[in-house]
Write an enzyme that holds these catalytic residues in place. Structure first.
Site, PDB file in Angstrom:
ATOM      1  N   LYS A  39       0.843  -1.194   0.000  1.00  0.00           N
ATOM      2  CA  LYS A  39       0.000   0.000   0.000  1.00  0.00           C
ATOM      3  C   LYS A  39       0.873   1.237   0.000  1.00  0.00           C
ATOM      4  O   LYS A  39       2.033   1.166   0.402  1.00  0.00           O
ATOM      5  CB  LYS A  39      -0.954  -0.019   1.211  1.00  0.00           C
ATOM      6  CG  LYS A  39      -0.292   0.104   2.574  1.00  0.00           C
ATOM      7  CD  LYS A  39      -1.300  -0.263   3.683  1.00  0.00           C
ATOM      8  CE  LYS A  39      -0.761   0.074   5.042  1.00  0.00           C
ATOM      9  NZ  LYS A  39      -1.636  -0.356   6.142  1.00  0.00           N
ATOM     10  N   HIS A  40       0.378   2.389  -0.449  1.00  0.00           N
ATOM     11  CA  HIS A  40      -0.975   2.684  -0.925  1.00  0.00           C
ATOM     12  C   HIS A  40      -0.843   3.000  -2.401  1.00  0.00           C
ATOM     13  O   HIS A  40      -0.303   4.056  -2.739  1.00  0.00           O
ATOM     14  CB  HIS A  40      -1.553   3.888  -0.194  1.00  0.00           C
ATOM     15  CG  HIS A  40      -1.481   3.747   1.313  1.00  0.00           C
ATOM     16  ND1 HIS A  40      -0.352   3.990   2.055  1.00  0.00           N
ATOM     17  CD2 HIS A  40      -2.439   3.368   2.211  1.00  0.00           C
ATOM     18  CE1 HIS A  40      -0.621   3.790   3.357  1.00  0.00           C
ATOM     19  NE2 HIS A  40      -1.852   3.422   3.480  1.00  0.00           N
ATOM     20  N   HIS A  90      -6.934  11.314   5.017  1.00  0.00           N
ATOM     21  CA  HIS A  90      -7.997  11.119   6.004  1.00  0.00           C
ATOM     22  C   HIS A  90      -8.864  12.374   6.087  1.00  0.00           C
ATOM     23  O   HIS A  90     -10.000  12.324   6.534  1.00  0.00           O
ATOM     24  CB  HIS A  90      -7.411  10.825   7.385  1.00  0.00           C
ATOM     25  CG  HIS A  90      -6.668   9.524   7.456  1.00  0.00           C
ATOM     26  ND1 HIS A  90      -5.381   9.386   7.010  1.00  0.00           N
ATOM     27  CD2 HIS A  90      -7.050   8.307   7.909  1.00  0.00           C
ATOM     28  CE1 HIS A  90      -4.993   8.123   7.201  1.00  0.00           C
ATOM     29  NE2 HIS A  90      -5.978   7.452   7.734  1.00  0.00           N
ATOM     30  N   ASP A  92      -8.470   1.448   0.040  1.00  0.00           N
ATOM     31  CA  ASP A  92      -8.258   1.983   1.384  1.00  0.00           C
ATOM     32  C   ASP A  92      -9.655   2.268   1.953  1.00  0.00           C
ATOM     33  O   ASP A  92     -10.670   2.144   1.253  1.00  0.00           O
ATOM     34  CB  ASP A  92      -7.377   3.236   1.346  1.00  0.00           C
ATOM     35  CG  ASP A  92      -6.698   3.503   2.696  1.00  0.00           C
ATOM     36  OD1 ASP A  92      -7.089   2.883   3.710  1.00  0.00           O
ATOM     37  OD2 ASP A  92      -5.771   4.325   2.743  1.00  0.00           O
TER      38      ASP A  92
END
Lengths: 628, 628
Positions: free
Chosen positions: A254-255, A267, A339
């Site tokens: 990831k990512h 986020h 995600d």
């Protein structure tokens, strides 16, 4: 260029209580779709113990969804013992083998207390760096390590990176390991993580981070990355996943296609990257190619907009990125997982059903943390019913999930019992090393990684063997600690070495975090309002690293000016930096050689203890109250 | 006057895997002596998870001591699930039934997360108070409750103690229960504690506190007591222990002969009490007499010097107090256990072996937390071998321990599984109410206790049904929180209502504790340095109660002056006091009727939620990050 993924020879399926096979074929459409969801649960037993009730499902919802066919759970919270009970509980609620996963990027103990908590990956990455950063770069020794194969870094790191001053005075200078040894450390790091995860009931480790952390201001990747350059990140991420997958868990690169060069936090918002395809090939993609070549079982998508690939949609929702770049160009045949779809970068623009459907259409197999699991299932079912999504697409994802599970077996564990013979780690039931949560070799690895990654400003006072080590002038003094939040801070239990040892020397602790009364004067030349703090010599301990939801990597605080202020007043007794190498590198040039100071990438109590040892602040009798 | 203890009809022995009998008779002297020790362990599984390593034995030492015959363990730390695993582990290391105990004075959830965390006992005691304290006393209604038998308080509490302002405005005025109802609450409190303790594997509850808290400055008893007068403390402590012992655990009346009237902390020094025997009979002894009459299984000694009884030795080490007053005068035939011998009041004057021997000679049966278990065993063995201590004395203690254990059965439990049907509490395995950790009735009790003990300043804004409740002016504002320590604070998880709800209204949290930069200006008239804090209207939340090791009950901080300062500036938007009734009573007279303000004796998240409900700060969507 297309790279065919090599099959992983190390994934050997354990015996399963479930008949794996293609048992999804007999299910109804709704249950088939539900298998592709991975929902979020607390690792604690009761609803009242959830730390993040907004994100963590209640037990009633969890049980309903698992009975309805949901196929995966991501866990956070609780101790290692609680996790083991929880994994068994969740598996018992489901009628099929689950995928149980967690973000255990820095050892299982990073998230679940009692297991091994290791230094962040970048600690190993920095051992392999082509050029040591900062003032000691000019004095670096020439390359001595052997090349480590096709994915090795272009230049090996110098044999000894410690600065010359400390190096010649330190009676036990740290030998930096050759490149192959760093790769071996990463593989043991993976083995430790994979074995403990498996023992506790997880069968899917959401690592390695394959992002190249080439932006020191990155608020969310930072020391979670394995390297600051593509070659280092490639070598070490691949070594980690070989080690972990050999222990019977799935890994996750990831990512995708690379979150290392962002200075905003997905986020909180959707980052945009202007990089060309050529630049992606040169910097971002190599670690993913290396992970695929090493047989990584899954790849997680990034919530970021790559203008060169798809100007409209973030990678998670982009057919150009998932179907095009990842499946076709990189030839990845494993599981593609989004995600978390609850992140603001997605929810600000798409409803819960729409986001899941777009991700699936773009090429994702598994939907992680949909904002609303029922809505996600509804949307996918409707799209298949209407023909907007071909049924073969669903079956291909179910097939991939089945293959992955067959390789590792279902989740679920039993809490290991403590072994009094194996202090201070948890041990196993008598004589069975496979049931030990932390093996002696793993305890030694945790310590070795801290030792290797410590950086010391010289000269250290422990060189005088005739007098006991004493880095701090006699108290009363001030133990000034900077951290993100003192509430529920996992690395600062009340008896943490960073608190207890200075207290033993007469230094009063003062904590500065985002919720404390302001310690700032407003004067840029002397930013610390010293009259608000206890007096005397100052031990300054800075816990700073990029953390999600903080909005920054801590680089905006005036610590260089504070160090200069305290030095000018003759009050700086010692400095410890835990976490960010970039903060340490910004402070190093300000320090006189005579100042005891040290850096460790890790923040956990073990890192504090070993760092303070090196500053001459040895363990004292542990103080503290016992009960009412 | 001697009171013969009544046998407890409610202690029914469960089936035991061990043959109880007098099986100590076949043992060697060293093992017999070891049975009488109660050592300290963390409830966490691994040594590295111990929160107080100075006091908590390593697993290796624990196993060695238990194999050597040590007969009891006191536990602190870990969740309810971890406690259950730990109790089973410890019992499996021992070759005999253990006494496993904990200081679960305020519900098992006070110490072990996941179980019920109840308001402190004084919350119920204050319902029964003869005269309500503070300004509302004059308006108190006449006594309405029935007398509650021989140990009932001399005067029943008024039917409604809420101040007139709030009472007439509150759409749902709280009916204060009659005396019998308060006694019933205390018994249900005991049943809840006893049942959950037993389920998790404990067989000995270290409560009730029988001290009469008649000194508001008491730093260590405070709201842990059941009453501020002897009659209330007697009635309610006896009711608690009847309830708990009916569930199959032993109880412990503490701290004999009464620790309520001290203003120093015996964890830190030895308090001296000048009271005459007549005064002890009138104030300190009645709750212990009541507990003995109710059949309490054990009594814990206090580390304090009672000049009228023994001018040389603290009660714990005094034959006059233990053999004389407790055994002979009060006729107690159960187990006498010392308070922890590691406390400074003892260790400052006596070595570890000497302290254990003196306590035993004075009349103690069980030695709690000896500073050195091996030294304690050595000293007792030597004294018996030499004849300095008669062997019959040892056998009498072993006999008492055996009788107590036979009544409740050995310790050890299994972690209850969560039941999704019983949100938000832990529930049991399907359909078996006995395996539920928190029963629906217990969850309702926790809520009822908070509701009953809330005190509100009026008028409350929720009386306007046409507009949504809104106690706070629009933000940005300041949520100023005072607490002892923000590190590992059990009542303030990151999503605690006291943090999350004000944040939802735009109020920025600022925490003041013993480790924060100073918020004090030095001006007694305006003590808060407002320029160091965020601006806007202020929600002031004070978490203050007597806590061991703090050295005070928080009464020395200038909160009355701060309230006046904020009122004068027009910045006080609302006030919440959690814990100390004395602080609340010192602030009440300063508050205008129009100010939203409330008090709850409990500090836990449930208390925060219900108190903030009453201030009109209702639950918002819970914010917060979810993972990396």
């Amino acid at each position: 260029m297309t790279t065919e993924p090599a099959p992983s020879p190390e994934l050997t399926p354990p015996a399963s209580p479930f008949a794996p096979g293609n048992n999804w074929r007999g299910l109804g459409l709704r249950q088939q779709v539900a298998r592709l969801l991975v929902v979020r649960a607390s690792g604690h037993a009761s609803d009242g113990q959830r730390r993040y009730p907004r994100w963590e499902l209640t037990n009633a919802d969890l049980k309903r969804l698992l009975e309805g066919g949901v196929g995966g759970v991501i866990l956070l919270g609780g101790s290692a013992q609680e996790l083991a009970l929880r994994c068994s509980q969740l598996q018992s609620w489901a009628g099929q083998p689950l995928l149980l996963c967690a973000d255990v990027e820095e050892g299982v103990g990073q998230r679940f207390e009692g297991a091994s908590w290791l230094v962040p990956p970048l600690a190993i990455g920095r051992l392999l760096q082509p050029q040591p950063p900062g003032p000691q770069g000019a004095a670096a020794a020439p390359s001595t390590g052997p090349r480590a194969g096709a994915t090795a870094p272009a230049e090996s790191f110098p044999a000894a990176r410690a600065e010359p001053g400390a190096q010649c005075l330190d009676p036990e200078p740290q030998e930096r390991p050759p490149a192959a040894a760093a790769e071996d450390l990463a593989e043991r790091y993976g083995r430790c993580t994979g074995r403990q995860a498996r023992l506790l009931g997880l069968n899917w480790v959401l690592g390695p981070v394959c992002d190249v952390n080439n932006n020191p201001a990155n608020p969310v990747i930072n020391v979670r990355a394995w390297g600051e350059d593509p070659a280092t990140a490639s070598t070490l991420a691949a070594a980690f996943l070989r080690g972990a997958q050999a222990e019977g868990v799935l890994c996750c690169a990831k990512h995708f296609p690379g979150h290392g060069d962002t200075s905003s936090d997905s986020h909180l918002e959707l980052p945009r990257l202007p990089h060309s395809r050529a630049r992606l090939e040169a910097v971002e993609l190599p670690p993913f190619r290396a992970a695929i070549a090493a047989g990584v079982a899954s790849v997680m998508t990034a919530h970021l907009l790559l203008e060169a690939l798809d100007g409209e949609r973030p990678a998670t929702l982009s057919p150009a990125v998932l179907d095009g770049l990842l499946r076709r160009d990189l030839g990845f045949e494993g599981l593609i997982v989004t995600d978390a779809l609850v992140m603001e970068a997605i929810t600000a623009h798409h409803g819960p059903g729409e986001a899941a459907l777009l991700a699936f259409k773009a090429g994702a197999d598994l939907i992680l943390m949909p904002a609303d699991a029922d809505a996600a299932i509804d949307a996918l079912v409707a799209a298949i019913d209407s023909g907007a999504l071909p049924r073969q697409r669903l079956e291909a994802s179910l097939e991939r999930r089945e293959r992955a599970l067959a390789a590792v077996g279902p989740a679920g564990g039993q809490p290991p019992a403590p072994s009094p013979e194996n202090d201070p780690a948890w041990g196993g039931l008598s004589g069975d090393p496979n049931s030990e949560l932390v093996s002696p070799a793993e305890a030694a690895l945790a310590r070795e990684l801290v030792d290797l990654s410590l950086e010391i400003n010289g000269p250290a006072l422990w060189q005088a063997p005739s007098s006991p080590p004493q880095a701090l002038p006699p108290g009363p003094g001030l133990n000034l600690i900077r951290l993100d939040s003192s509430l529920a801070c996992p690395f600062l239990p009340a008896m943490a070495p960073a608190l207890v040892r200075p207290a033993g020397a007469g230094y009063q602790s003062c904590l500065i975090d985002s919720r404390s009364p302001s310690p700032w004067s407003g004067d840029p030349q002397a930013p610390l309002a010293l009259e608000r703090l206890p007096g005397g010599p100052v031990l300054l301990q800075l816990f700073v690293r990029g953390n999600p939801f903080r909005g920054s990597a801590g680089g905006e605080e005036p610590w260089p000016a504070v160090v200069s202020q305290l030095l000018a007043k003759g009050r700086l007794a010692a400095l410890a930096v835990y976490g960010s190498p970039y903060l340490w590198e910004s402070l190093r040039p300000l320090l006189p050689d005579s100042l005891p100071a040290a850096y460790c990438p890790g923040q956990m109590p073990l890192a504090q203890a070993l760092l303070l040892d090196r500053l001459g602040l040895a363990a004292a009798a542990l103080e503290g109250g016992f009960t009412d």
